[in-house]
Design an enzyme around this catalytic site. Structure first.
Site, PDB file in Angstrom:
ATOM      1  N   GLU A   1      -8.058  10.697   9.544  1.00 21.40           N
ATOM      2  CA  GLU A   1      -7.198  11.402  10.014  1.00 21.40           C
ATOM      3  C   GLU A   1      -6.621  12.536   9.646  1.00 21.40           C
ATOM      4  OE1 GLU A   1      -6.595   9.175  13.529  1.00 21.40           O
ATOM      5  OE2 GLU A   1      -5.367  11.337  13.345  1.00 21.40           O
ATOM      6  N   PHE A   2      -6.043  13.536  11.228  1.00 18.83           N
ATOM      7  CA  PHE A   2      -5.052  14.320  10.652  1.00 18.83           C
ATOM      8  C   PHE A   2      -4.079  14.449  11.433  1.00 18.83           C
ATOM      9  CE2 PHE A   2      -9.933  15.752  10.537  1.00 18.83           C
ATOM     10  CZ  PHE A   2      -9.795  16.094   9.378  1.00 18.83           C
TER      11      PHE A   2
ATOM     12  N   LYS B   1       0.725  13.327  -1.716  1.00 18.20           N
ATOM     13  CA  LYS B   1       0.349  12.460  -3.140  1.00 18.20           C
ATOM     14  C   LYS B   1      -0.987  12.943  -2.721  1.00 18.20           C
ATOM     15  CE  LYS B   1      -0.930   8.868   1.276  1.00 18.20           C
ATOM     16  NZ  LYS B   1      -2.760   9.571   0.882  1.00 18.20           N
TER      17      LYS B   1
ATOM     18  N   ASP C   1      -3.156  -6.559  10.719  1.00 13.47           N
ATOM     19  CA  ASP C   1      -2.159  -6.552   9.569  1.00 13.47           C
ATOM     20  C   ASP C   1      -2.367  -7.495   8.988  1.00 13.47           C
ATOM     21  OD1 ASP C   1      -0.119  -3.236   8.798  1.00 13.47           O
ATOM     22  OD2 ASP C   1       0.385  -5.562   7.749  1.00 13.47           O
TER      23      ASP C   1
ATOM     24  N   CYS D   1       2.071  12.197   3.203  1.00 14.07           N
ATOM     25  CA  CYS D   1       0.373  12.927   3.117  1.00 14.07           C
ATOM     26  C   CYS D   1       0.996  14.035   1.453  1.00 14.07           C
ATOM     27  CB  CYS D   1       0.231  12.800   4.009  1.00 14.07           C
ATOM     28  SG  CYS D   1      -0.621  11.139   4.946  1.00 14.07           S
TER      29      CYS D   1
ATOM     30  N   ARG E   1       9.427   9.266   2.525  1.00 14.88           N
ATOM     31  CA  ARG E   1       8.645   8.730   1.869  1.00 14.88           C
ATOM     32  C   ARG E   1       8.755  10.729   1.003  1.00 14.88           C
ATOM     33  NH1 ARG E   1       3.421   6.018   4.100  1.00 14.88           N
ATOM     34  NH2 ARG E   1       4.504   6.366   5.873  1.00 14.88           N
TER      35      ARG E   1
ATOM     36  N   PHE F   1       3.092  26.569  10.345  1.00  9.70           N
ATOM     37  CA  PHE F   1       2.873  26.758   8.654  1.00  9.70           C
ATOM     38  C   PHE F   1       3.443  27.465   8.138  1.00  9.70           C
ATOM     39  CE2 PHE F   1       2.481  22.341   7.965  1.00  9.70           C
ATOM     40  CZ  PHE F   1       2.160  21.813   9.522  1.00  9.70           C
TER      41      PHE F   1
HETATM   42  P1  NAD Z   1       1.444   2.323   6.532  1.00  8.77           P
HETATM   43  O1  NAD Z   1       1.568   1.974   5.042  1.00  8.77           O
HETATM   44  O2  NAD Z   1       1.952   2.636   8.002  1.00  8.77           O
HETATM   45  O3  NAD Z   1       1.054   1.246   6.885  1.00  8.77           O
HETATM   46  C1  NAD Z   1      -0.430   0.404   6.488  1.00  8.77           C
HETATM   47  C2  NAD Z   1      -0.568  -0.786   6.830  1.00  8.77           C
HETATM   48  O4  NAD Z   1      -1.863  -1.630   6.228  1.00  8.77           O
HETATM   49  C3  NAD Z   1       0.718  -1.328   6.424  1.00  8.77           C
HETATM   50  O5  NAD Z   1       1.362  -1.797   7.862  1.00  8.77           O
HETATM   51  C4  NAD Z   1       0.010  -2.872   5.556  1.00  8.77           C
HETATM   52  O6  NAD Z   1       0.913  -4.023   5.596  1.00  8.77           O
HETATM   53  C5  NAD Z   1      -1.297  -3.213   5.958  1.00  8.77           C
HETATM   54  N1  NAD Z   1      -1.926  -3.726   4.808  1.00  8.77           N
HETATM   55  C6  NAD Z   1      -2.516  -2.965   3.580  1.00  8.77           C
HETATM   56  N2  NAD Z   1      -3.352  -4.147   3.463  1.00  8.77           N
HETATM   57  C7  NAD Z   1      -4.018  -4.980   3.921  1.00  8.77           C
HETATM   58  C8  NAD Z   1      -4.860  -5.701   4.268  1.00  8.77           C
HETATM   59  N3  NAD Z   1      -5.462  -6.176   3.223  1.00  8.77           N
HETATM   60  N4  NAD Z   1      -4.708  -6.150   5.848  1.00  8.77           N
HETATM   61  C9  NAD Z   1      -4.268  -5.895   6.915  1.00  8.77           C
HETATM   62  N5  NAD Z   1      -3.551  -4.520   6.495  1.00  8.77           N
HETATM   63  C10 NAD Z   1      -3.025  -4.398   5.799  1.00  8.77           C
HETATM   64  O7  NAD Z   1       0.680   4.050   6.179  1.00  8.77           O
HETATM   65  P2  NAD Z   1      -0.054   4.761   7.205  1.00  8.77           P
HETATM   66  O8  NAD Z   1       1.020   6.230   6.866  1.00  8.77           O
HETATM   67  O9  NAD Z   1      -0.973   4.746   8.338  1.00  8.77           O
HETATM   68  O10 NAD Z   1      -1.426   5.737   6.402  1.00  8.77           O
HETATM   69  C11 NAD Z   1      -2.568   4.921   5.963  1.00  8.77           C
HETATM   70  C12 NAD Z   1      -3.968   5.532   5.379  1.00  8.77           C
HETATM   71  O11 NAD Z   1      -3.883   7.012   6.463  1.00  8.77           O
HETATM   72  C13 NAD Z   1      -3.614   6.052   4.021  1.00  8.77           C
HETATM   73  O12 NAD Z   1      -4.377   6.830   3.542  1.00  8.77           O
HETATM   74  C14 NAD Z   1      -2.521   7.841   4.386  1.00  8.77           C
HETATM   75  O13 NAD Z   1      -2.918   8.598   3.199  1.00  8.77           O
HETATM   76  C15 NAD Z   1      -3.529   7.921   5.796  1.00  8.77           C
HETATM   77  N6  NAD Z   1      -2.959   8.793   6.738  1.00  8.77           N
HETATM   78  C16 NAD Z   1      -1.742   8.782   7.087  1.00  8.77           C
HETATM   79  C17 NAD Z   1      -0.788   9.407   7.959  1.00  8.77           C
HETATM   80  C18 NAD Z   1       0.116   9.840   8.241  1.00  8.77           C
HETATM   81  O14 NAD Z   1       1.213  10.470   9.429  1.00  8.77           O
HETATM   82  N7  NAD Z   1       1.284   8.571   8.303  1.00  8.77           N
HETATM   83  C19 NAD Z   1      -1.818  10.596   8.326  1.00  8.77           C
HETATM   84  C20 NAD Z   1      -3.251  10.497   8.618  1.00  8.77           C
HETATM   85  C21 NAD Z   1      -4.039   9.835   7.446  1.00  8.77           C
HETATM   86  C1  UGA Z   2       0.553  16.513   7.975  1.00  4.81           C
HETATM   87  C2  UGA Z   2      -0.491  17.356   8.616  1.00  4.81           C
HETATM   88  O1  UGA Z   2       0.393  17.790   9.101  1.00  4.81           O
HETATM   89  C3  UGA Z   2      -1.453  16.410   8.764  1.00  4.81           C
HETATM   90  O2  UGA Z   2      -2.494  17.017   9.380  1.00  4.81           O
HETATM   91  C4  UGA Z   2      -1.752  15.313   8.261  1.00  4.81           C
HETATM   92  O3  UGA Z   2      -3.139  13.815   8.599  1.00  4.81           O
HETATM   93  C5  UGA Z   2      -0.743  14.002   7.439  1.00  4.81           C
HETATM   94  O4  UGA Z   2      -0.017  15.133   6.687  1.00  4.81           O
HETATM   95  C6  UGA Z   2      -1.431  13.184   6.896  1.00  4.81           C
HETATM   96  O5  UGA Z   2      -2.463  13.324   5.863  1.00  4.81           O
HETATM   97  O6  UGA Z   2      -0.722  12.162   6.863  1.00  4.81           O
HETATM   98  P1  UGA Z   2       3.115  15.169   8.428  1.00  4.81           P
HETATM   99  O7  UGA Z   2       2.961  14.765   6.917  1.00  4.81           O
HETATM  100  O8  UGA Z   2       3.189  14.686   9.002  1.00  4.81           O
HETATM  101  O9  UGA Z   2       1.306  15.992   8.195  1.00  4.81           O
HETATM  102  O10 UGA Z   2       3.550  16.181   8.395  1.00  4.81           O
HETATM  103  P2  UGA Z   2       3.644  18.020   8.884  1.00  4.81           P
HETATM  104  O11 UGA Z   2       3.751  18.642  10.263  1.00  4.81           O
HETATM  105  O12 UGA Z   2       2.844  18.621   8.530  1.00  4.81           O
HETATM  106  O13 UGA Z   2       4.764  18.418   7.798  1.00  4.81           O
HETATM  107  C7  UGA Z   2       5.116  17.897   6.508  1.00  4.81           C
HETATM  108  C8  UGA Z   2       5.972  18.875   5.980  1.00  4.81           C
HETATM  109  O14 UGA Z   2       5.962  20.240   5.975  1.00  4.81           O
HETATM  110  C9  UGA Z   2       7.194  18.402   6.530  1.00  4.81           C
HETATM  111  O15 UGA Z   2       7.864  18.190   5.583  1.00  4.81           O
HETATM  112  C10 UGA Z   2       7.795  19.423   6.903  1.00  4.81           C
HETATM  113  O16 UGA Z   2       9.216  19.641   7.039  1.00  4.81           O
HETATM  114  C11 UGA Z   2       7.088  20.615   6.080  1.00  4.81           C
HETATM  115  N1  UGA Z   2       6.823  22.266   7.004  1.00  4.81           N
HETATM  116  C12 UGA Z   2       5.887  21.864   7.868  1.00  4.81           C
HETATM  117  C13 UGA Z   2       7.294  23.039   6.233  1.00  4.81           C
HETATM  118  O17 UGA Z   2       7.863  23.061   5.254  1.00  4.81           O
HETATM  119  N2  UGA Z   2       7.225  24.117   6.886  1.00  4.81           N
HETATM  120  C14 UGA Z   2       6.117  24.260   7.824  1.00  4.81           C
HETATM  121  O18 UGA Z   2       5.883  25.799   8.396  1.00  4.81           O
HETATM  122  C15 UGA Z   2       5.942  23.548   8.560  1.00  4.81           C
END
Ligand code: NAD
Ligand code: UGA
Length: 458
Positions: A160-161, A290, A36, A287, A354, A276
């Site tokens: 990633e899910f 966006k 990172d 997520c 967020r 859901f």
């Molecule tokens: P995050 O903001 O928590 O983490 C991203 C990290 O990357 C930060 O710590 C940042 O400092 C680091 N970073 C940025 N640029 C860098 C570089 N050049 N070199 C090294 N480190 C660097 O983000 P996240 O929530 O883990 O999400 C990452 C991606 O995964 C996004 O595209 C998001 O949409 C996707 N995603 C997130 C979730 C989730 O639940 N958070 C689930 C599925 C997919």
């Molecule tokens: C969601 C997806 O569920 C993941 O599969 C995916 O990887 C992720 O986004 C991502 O791309 O980052 P997450 O955002 O962590 O995961 O949370 P969820 O459990 O899906 O909930 C999302 C929102 O929906 C929350 O605000 C929750 O309160 C709301 N929600 C969920 C409802 O209002 N009703 C429901 O029945 C379920």
């Protein structure tokens, strides 16, 4: 895992996705380098301090310690890695498009540091729009060419899910693993990396037990473009399912039906499914907001209207404000009222704020002249940091919250909110009004205590 199957996996970006993936792969026996560029993150992780709020993470950090290195020096580990996972953020631009600048910056670093001795598979795990795998490949190739290095560049899309709060569970016990790549070498290496998960050959960590009846996950191989579209479609569909039930909830309120009965009644149809379909204050998080904007933007770039996704977003926005309308209809005058907000994070079991519905609702209440108090079991510190100008009075317990309030609005369904002593609260509140934005409280109990209770769609 046999040592010969163990891979060197470099993960760039150690946030929710990078850290979860890194710890899980290290637990399974791979050698993981979590990189990172935020030194504070790396220093904390090296000191054994967790940087995200996730169930089981402390224990897994301890158990995976011998196979994982946290560092901000990508150069040191990159040339020798078998797999390079890009897991940096992909935030929204002002026009809704996905900002790929962090992903491209990593692609440049990869191109600047590979030396041609090893051909790693570069994995796009960040959520990125169609064409991004090709874009990463082009950026890496161009840097290699500039440096006079002739080598194959293998890029795969591996969306990633995971859900926040249960991220480690989702990583070790997924429904499916999707890999989109044109080159069979990339697919084979990722199959090897994920083999312990695909075959469930590992001993489950004590704190993240294998769910009862868990079936082996599917390994879905596709083109890179399909994999990229799978990710956005999955999130858009889930968001649409919630907006759908919220829209029906509005009708249920008007016709006198109960949305929980309706959800159950339709969800038992296996084609629809129960999950859901929870009506409430709407979806938020890092997520859904966006990603629905980004898929809409992709449609726009192709001159293709996507009315379902557009409405999914609009219904969600309306749903948040419905909470304020409910307060208004009961309080009549919001200006001068004291409102207690229960829950700040976008959902329970995370400190992530967020695009949390609570924040929009608080802004609206403040604009309308209310005094707002708030309590959240874990997200208050983040809220203070991220919204330093939000004029909210933070309190450290439910009983401090209810004291002197005209109304309570429950926005996040934290489990501890099911155990509130409403009898006691009734004596501390100025007016007995409760808006249950997640339909989690016992309506009858509250009404028996003289509360004016409003859920969502009931
Ligand atoms: P995050 O903001 O928590 O983490 C991203 C990290 O990357 C930060 O710590 C940042 O400092 C680091 N970073 C940025 N640029 C860098 C570089 N050049 N070199 C090294 N480190 C660097 O983000 P996240 O929530 O883990 O999400 C990452 C991606 O995964 C996004 O595209 C998001 O949409 C996707 N995603 C997130 C979730 C989730 O639940 N958070 C689930 C599925 C997919
Ligand atoms: C969601 C997806 O569920 C993941 O599969 C995916 O990887 C992720 O986004 C991502 O791309 O980052 P997450 O955002 O962590 O995961 O949370 P969820 O459990 O899906 O909930 C999302 C929102 O929906 C929350 O605000 C929750 O309160 C709301 N929600 C969920 C409802 O209002 N009703 C429901 O029945 C379920």
């Amino acid at each position: 895992m046999k040592p010969k199957d163990s891979l060197k996996v470099l993960i760039v970006g150690t946030g929710y996705v990078g850290l979860t993936t890194g710890l899980s792969l290290a637990y399974l026996g791979h050698q993981v380098y979590c990189i990172d560029n935020n030194k504070t993150v790396v220093d904390k992780l090296n000191a054994g301090i967790t940087t995200i709020y996730e169930s089981g993470i402390k224990e897994l950090m301890q158990e995976s310690k011998k196979n994982i290195i946290f560092s901000d020096e990508i150069v040191k580990y990159l040339p020798n890695s078998d797999v390079i996972v890009i897991a940096v953020g992909t935030p929204s631009k002002n026009n809704g498009d996905c900002d790929l600048s962090y992903v491209e910056a990593v692609a440049e670093e990869i191109g600047n540091n590979l030396n041609g001795e090893k051909i790693p598979v570069i994995v796009n795990k960040s959520t990125v729009p169609v064409g991004s795998s090709r874009r990463v490949e082009a950026v890496v190739r161009s840097r290699l060419e500039q440096r006079g290095i002739d080598m194959d560049v293998l890029v795969a899309s591996n969306p990633e899910f995971l859900r926040e709060g249960v991220a480690l569970n989702d990583t070790l016990y997924p429904d499916r693993i999707v890999v989109g790549a044109d080159d069979v070498r990339a697919i084979n290496l990722l199959r090897q990396m994920y083999a312990p998960i695909l075959e469930q050959t590992f001993t489950p960590p004590k704190v993240i037990p294998r769910p009862d009846g868990f079936e082996l996950p599917a390994f879905v191989t596709t083109s890179a473009t399909s994999a990229e579209l799978i990710k956005y479609s999955a999130n858009a569909f889930l968001a649409m399912k919630i907006s759908f039930i919220n829209e029906i909830a509005g009708l249920a309120e008007r016709v006198g039906a109960d949305i929980q009965e309706v959800s159950r009644g339709i969800g038992l149809d296996k084609r629809i499914g129960q999950r859901f379909l929870g009506a409430g204050a709407g979806w938020g998080g890092s997520c859904f907001p966006k990603d629905t904007q980004a898929i809409l933007h992709t449609g726009f770039q192709y001159g293709y209207e996507m009315p379902l996704i557009k409405s999914t977003i609009e219904v969600n926005q309306r749903q948040r404000l419905c909470m304020v309308e409910k307060l208004q209809s009961l309080l009549k005058v919001i200006r001068g009222s004291t409102i207690g907000v229960l829950g700040l994070s976008f959902k329970p079991d995370t400190d992530d704020l967020r695009d949390s519905p609570s924040i929009d609702i608080i802004h609206r209440l403040l604009d309308m002249g209310a005094r707002v108090k708030a309590y959240d079991p874990v997200a208050m510190e983040n809220c203070r940091k991220e919204y330093p100008n939000l004029e909210v009075e933070y309190v450290d317990s439910v009983s401090a919250l209810v004291n002197g309030c005209d109304a309570i609005a429950l926005i996040t369904d934290w489990k501890e909110f099911s155990y509130i002593n409403w009898d006691e609260a009734a004596n501390q509140m100025r007016q007995k009004i409760v808006i249950d934005g997640r339909n989690m409280l016992q309506r009858e109990e509250l009404e028996n205590l003289g509360f004016n209770y409003r859920g969502v769609g009931r």
